[in-house]
Write an enzyme that holds these catalytic residues in place. Sequence first.
Site, PDB file in Angstrom:
ATOM      1  N   PRO A  10       1.676 -11.220   2.532  1.00 29.69           N
ATOM      2  CA  PRO A  10       0.408 -11.417   2.070  1.00 29.69           C
ATOM      3  C   PRO A  10      -0.295 -10.038   1.674  1.00 29.69           C
ATOM      4  CG  PRO A  10       0.765 -11.397   4.522  1.00 29.69           C
ATOM      5  CD  PRO A  10       2.067 -11.575   3.783  1.00 29.69           C
ATOM      6  N   THR A  35       2.262   8.009  -2.199  1.00 28.86           N
ATOM      7  CA  THR A  35       2.715   6.710  -2.997  1.00 28.86           C
ATOM      8  C   THR A  35       1.695   6.608  -4.085  1.00 28.86           C
ATOM      9  OG1 THR A  35       3.221   4.522  -2.624  1.00 28.86           O
ATOM     10  CG2 THR A  35       1.874   5.496  -1.051  1.00 28.86           C
ATOM     11  N   ASP A  36       2.288   5.749  -4.903  1.00 26.09           N
ATOM     12  CA  ASP A  36       1.199   4.972  -6.111  1.00 26.09           C
ATOM     13  C   ASP A  36       0.745   3.772  -5.547  1.00 26.09           C
ATOM     14  OD1 ASP A  36       3.311   3.193  -6.013  1.00 26.09           O
ATOM     15  OD2 ASP A  36       3.654   3.372  -8.065  1.00 26.09           O
ATOM     16  N   GLU A  37       1.036   3.358  -4.140  1.00 24.10           N
ATOM     17  CA  GLU A  37       0.481   2.218  -3.659  1.00 24.10           C
ATOM     18  C   GLU A  37      -0.943   2.356  -3.281  1.00 24.10           C
ATOM     19  OE1 GLU A  37       2.896  -0.537  -1.105  1.00 24.10           O
ATOM     20  OE2 GLU A  37       4.844   0.676  -1.982  1.00 24.10           O
ATOM     21  N   ASP A  69       5.743 -15.620  -0.435  1.00 30.42           N
ATOM     22  CA  ASP A  69       5.263 -14.170  -0.789  1.00 30.42           C
ATOM     23  C   ASP A  69       4.694 -13.537   0.618  1.00 30.42           C
ATOM     24  OD1 ASP A  69       5.103 -12.003  -2.215  1.00 30.42           O
ATOM     25  OD2 ASP A  69       3.753 -12.860  -3.676  1.00 30.42           O
ATOM     26  N   LYS A 110      11.295  13.157  13.687  1.00 27.03           N
ATOM     27  CA  LYS A 110      11.153  12.439  15.119  1.00 27.03           C
ATOM     28  C   LYS A 110      12.424  11.700  15.422  1.00 27.03           C
ATOM     29  CE  LYS A 110       8.281   8.899  17.395  1.00 27.03           C
ATOM     30  NZ  LYS A 110       6.876   8.248  17.451  1.00 27.03           N
ATOM     31  N   LEU A 111      13.223  11.342  14.048  1.00 24.29           N
ATOM     32  CA  LEU A 111      14.078  10.251  14.175  1.00 24.29           C
ATOM     33  C   LEU A 111      13.956   8.884  14.688  1.00 24.29           C
ATOM     34  CD1 LEU A 111      17.202  12.437  15.282  1.00 24.29           C
ATOM     35  CD2 LEU A 111      16.671  12.133  12.899  1.00 24.29           C
ATOM     36  N   TYR A 135       0.120  -0.405   5.144  1.00 23.95           N
ATOM     37  CA  TYR A 135       0.797   0.991   4.751  1.00 23.95           C
ATOM     38  C   TYR A 135       0.174   1.658   3.643  1.00 23.95           C
ATOM     39  CZ  TYR A 135       4.151   3.807   1.869  1.00 23.95           C
ATOM     40  OH  TYR A 135       4.693   4.761   1.254  1.00 23.95           O
ATOM     41  N   PHE A 153      14.849   8.868   3.633  1.00 19.65           N
ATOM     42  CA  PHE A 153      15.380   8.570   2.486  1.00 19.65           C
ATOM     43  C   PHE A 153      15.268   9.738   1.341  1.00 19.65           C
ATOM     44  CE2 PHE A 153      14.581   6.029  -1.591  1.00 19.65           C
ATOM     45  CZ  PHE A 153      15.949   6.182  -1.944  1.00 19.65           C
ATOM     46  N   LYS A 205      -1.812   5.511   3.854  1.00 24.50           N
ATOM     47  CA  LYS A 205      -1.327   6.742   3.050  1.00 24.50           C
ATOM     48  C   LYS A 205      -2.534   7.226   2.470  1.00 24.50           C
ATOM     49  CE  LYS A 205       2.203   8.134   2.390  1.00 24.50           C
ATOM     50  NZ  LYS A 205       2.739   9.507   3.117  1.00 24.50           N
ATOM     51  N   LYS A 241      14.948  -1.996   2.515  1.00 24.78           N
ATOM     52  CA  LYS A 241      13.893  -2.010   1.208  1.00 24.78           C
ATOM     53  C   LYS A 241      14.728  -2.680   0.087  1.00 24.78           C
ATOM     54  CE  LYS A 241      11.067   0.911   3.076  1.00 24.78           C
ATOM     55  NZ  LYS A 241      10.911   2.159   2.629  1.00 24.78           N
ATOM     56  N   LEU A 262       6.731  14.777   4.310  1.00 23.11           N
ATOM     57  CA  LEU A 262       7.077  13.486   3.947  1.00 23.11           C
ATOM     58  C   LEU A 262       7.208  12.712   5.210  1.00 23.11           C
ATOM     59  CD1 LEU A 262       8.799  15.554   2.092  1.00 23.11           C
ATOM     60  CD2 LEU A 262       9.735  13.721   1.336  1.00 23.11           C
ATOM     61  N   ALA A 263       6.966  13.178   6.416  1.00 27.48           N
ATOM     62  CA  ALA A 263       7.202  12.213   7.432  1.00 27.48           C
ATOM     63  C   ALA A 263       6.185  11.025   7.472  1.00 27.48           C
ATOM     64  CB  ALA A 263       7.154  12.984   8.980  1.00 27.48           C
TER      65      ALA A 263
HETATM   66  N1  LIG Z   1      10.260   5.169  -0.447  1.00 30.50           N
HETATM   67  C1  LIG Z   1       9.333   5.246  -1.538  1.00 30.50           C
HETATM   68  O1  LIG Z   1       9.665   4.530  -2.550  1.00 30.50           O
HETATM   69  C2  LIG Z   1       8.384   6.137  -1.741  1.00 30.50           C
HETATM   70  C3  LIG Z   1       7.545   6.207  -2.834  1.00 30.50           C
HETATM   71  C4  LIG Z   1       6.547   7.071  -2.786  1.00 30.50           C
HETATM   72  C5  LIG Z   1       6.390   7.691  -1.661  1.00 30.50           C
HETATM   73  N2  LIG Z   1       7.024   7.891  -0.598  1.00 30.50           N
HETATM   74  C6  LIG Z   1       6.485   8.601   0.630  1.00 30.50           C
HETATM   75  O2  LIG Z   1       7.560   9.341   0.708  1.00 30.50           O
HETATM   76  C7  LIG Z   1       7.754   9.797   1.997  1.00 30.50           C
HETATM   77  C8  LIG Z   1       9.061   9.647   2.501  1.00 30.50           C
HETATM   78  O3  LIG Z   1       9.490   8.184   2.345  1.00 30.50           O
HETATM   79  P1  LIG Z   1      10.846   7.712   2.800  1.00 30.50           P
HETATM   80  O4  LIG Z   1      11.150   6.586   1.885  1.00 30.50           O
HETATM   81  O5  LIG Z   1      12.027   8.757   2.713  1.00 30.50           O
HETATM   82  O6  LIG Z   1      10.512   7.314   4.034  1.00 30.50           O
HETATM   83  P2  LIG Z   1      11.809   7.002   5.339  1.00 30.50           P
HETATM   84  O7  LIG Z   1      10.981   5.744   6.099  1.00 30.50           O
HETATM   85  O8  LIG Z   1      12.989   6.557   4.830  1.00 30.50           O
HETATM   86  O9  LIG Z   1      11.509   8.243   6.343  1.00 30.50           O
HETATM   87  C9  LIG Z   1      10.608   8.683   6.982  1.00 30.50           C
HETATM   88  C10 LIG Z   1      11.103   9.753   7.954  1.00 30.50           C
HETATM   89  O10 LIG Z   1       9.954  10.191   8.866  1.00 30.50           O
HETATM   90  C11 LIG Z   1      10.425  10.339   9.719  1.00 30.50           C
HETATM   91  N3  LIG Z   1       9.364  10.401  10.939  1.00 30.50           N
HETATM   92  C12 LIG Z   1       8.510   8.957  10.976  1.00 30.50           C
HETATM   93  N4  LIG Z   1       7.720   9.229  12.064  1.00 30.50           N
HETATM   94  C13 LIG Z   1       7.595  10.426  12.260  1.00 30.50           C
HETATM   95  C14 LIG Z   1       6.739  11.551  13.007  1.00 30.50           C
HETATM   96  N5  LIG Z   1       5.810  10.710  13.908  1.00 30.50           N
HETATM   97  N6  LIG Z   1       7.125  12.576  13.205  1.00 30.50           N
HETATM   98  C15 LIG Z   1       8.144  13.268  12.662  1.00 30.50           C
HETATM   99  N7  LIG Z   1       9.068  12.333  11.820  1.00 30.50           N
HETATM  100  C16 LIG Z   1       8.813  11.070  11.544  1.00 30.50           C
HETATM  101  C17 LIG Z   1      11.504   9.266  10.329  1.00 30.50           C
HETATM  102  O11 LIG Z   1      12.411   9.620  11.389  1.00 30.50           O
HETATM  103  C18 LIG Z   1      12.241   9.399   8.882  1.00 30.50           C
HETATM  104  O12 LIG Z   1      13.293  10.210   9.109  1.00 30.50           O
HETATM  105  C19 LIG Z   1       6.429   8.811   2.685  1.00 30.50           C
HETATM  106  O13 LIG Z   1       5.436   9.699   2.994  1.00 30.50           O
HETATM  107  C20 LIG Z   1       6.246   7.907   1.987  1.00 30.50           C
HETATM  108  O14 LIG Z   1       5.108   7.394   2.191  1.00 30.50           O
HETATM  109  C21 LIG Z   1       8.096   6.870  -0.371  1.00 30.50           C
END
Ligand SMILES: NC(=O)c1ccc[n+]([C@@H]2O[C@H](COP(=O)([O-])OP(=O)(O)OC[C@H]3O[C@@H](n4cnc5c(N)ncnc54)[C@H](O)[C@@H]3O)[C@@H](O)[C@H]2O)c1
Length: 360
Positions: free
Chosen positions: A294, A133-135, A292, A33-34, A159, A11, A163, A198, A80-81
């Site tokens: 946990p 993430t802020d989490e 809710d 990795k898709l 999760y 995303f 992180k 989500k 970001l993965a």
């Molecule tokens: N979505 C949010 O609201 C949010 C907020 C803050 C931070 N983040 C962080 O931002 C980053 C991206 O989040 P997102 O929402 O786009 O996640 P997402 O789940 O939509 O995408 C994750 C991507 O990583 C790839 N991936 C997963 N495991 C992999 C591996 N072992 N090797 C290579 N690729 C791999 C997946 O194929 C996917 O394309 C994450 O690190 C997440 O913790 C997300």
Amino acid sequence: MKILVTGGAGFIGSALIRHIIANTKDFVVNVDKLTYAGNLESIASVAQDERYTFEHADICDRAKMDELLRRHQPDVIMHLAAESHVDRSISGPAAFIETNILGTYTLLEAARYYWLQMNAERKRVFRFHHVSTDEVYGDLEDAHTLFVESTPYAPSSPYSASKASSDHLVRAWHRTYGLPILITNCSNNYGPYHFPEKLIPLVILNALEGKELPVYGDGHQVRDWLYVEDHARALHTVVTEGQVGETYNIGGHNEKRNIDVVNTICALLDELAPRRSTESSKYADLIVYVKDRPGHDVRYAIDATKIQRDLGWTPQETFETGIRKTVEWYLCNSAWVQNVKDGSYTQWLINNYASRGSAE
Ligand SMILES: NC(=O)c1ccc[n+]([C@@H]2O[C@H](COP(=O)([O-])OP(=O)(O)OC[C@H]3O[C@@H](n4cnc5c(N)ncnc54)[C@H](O)[C@@H]3O)[C@@H](O)[C@H]2O)c1
């Protein structure tokens, strides 16, 4: 500049790549990795661009990471993965430990080895930007406190714990080995191409199909929402202008209770795609309160003063403008939605919510 982005089919990664190709002269190597969350259709609009390359690879594979870095010679890495869905981390934490902790460790080691081989000029430019993430900060008990960059870590879910671990590793690789790192901790993102597990896309798509709109607990959990394209801009700003070794919080100044987010979406759908079943029915009639999850944190809220003050970044979208764009996008892109809704995803949704039952 050549940027190696991990997780670029997800995303936020796909929004980042679309932003880089559209608004900069930089080159991108997308390493993904898709998994179920990765979708190349989300970057179809830039896939043919000569500045874009895709590599199908797992960040846990050290030999492959070494080979990709050697072959592509990126100037910076934006990592970001990740496994990113809290609910999935509760039912199956192993993948989160694997990718988020071991994968980040593997990538850090590959990056360190790669960085050590560089000449002084390339070393000066190189950055390892870890996207988090802020989490990791856990829960806020009162209605006024905000997360700042120095807030102690107190993650609640598998999760956020995974992180938090990866953030600690990245900081340690800077302190111990001098690797030039940057970390960003961002609030909840929303916008186009969001996987429909989500909250926001789930509500939009369930509503359009006339299905129940599940809300955890009383729906009073507060999250700060950031439009994904604002996040993409912030990430590129940080990787190009951020100070090595620093952490930047990124947020949207949009604190909302989950139930208010759901009601806002329902009102927009009433306006843009009114229900046809009965004249008087409203989308909000589909809301159901489920037990809710946990460890559910009550409130997250981010103080993004530092990135505004030091790097001049501010969000361009308010929640009202961003959520309208998002709903309109889902209404116009049913083909994308249909393609991501494969059998395994549907089954996971059924299992997750059926096991919780109704809270009423
Ligand atoms: N979505 C949010 O609201 C949010 C907020 C803050 C931070 N983040 C962080 O931002 C980053 C991206 O989040 P997102 O929402 O786009 O996640 P997402 O789940 O939509 O995408 C994750 C991507 O990583 C790839 N991936 C997963 N495991 C992999 C591996 N072992 N090797 C290579 N690729 C791999 C997946 O194929 C996917 O394309 C994450 O690190 C997440 O913790 C997300």
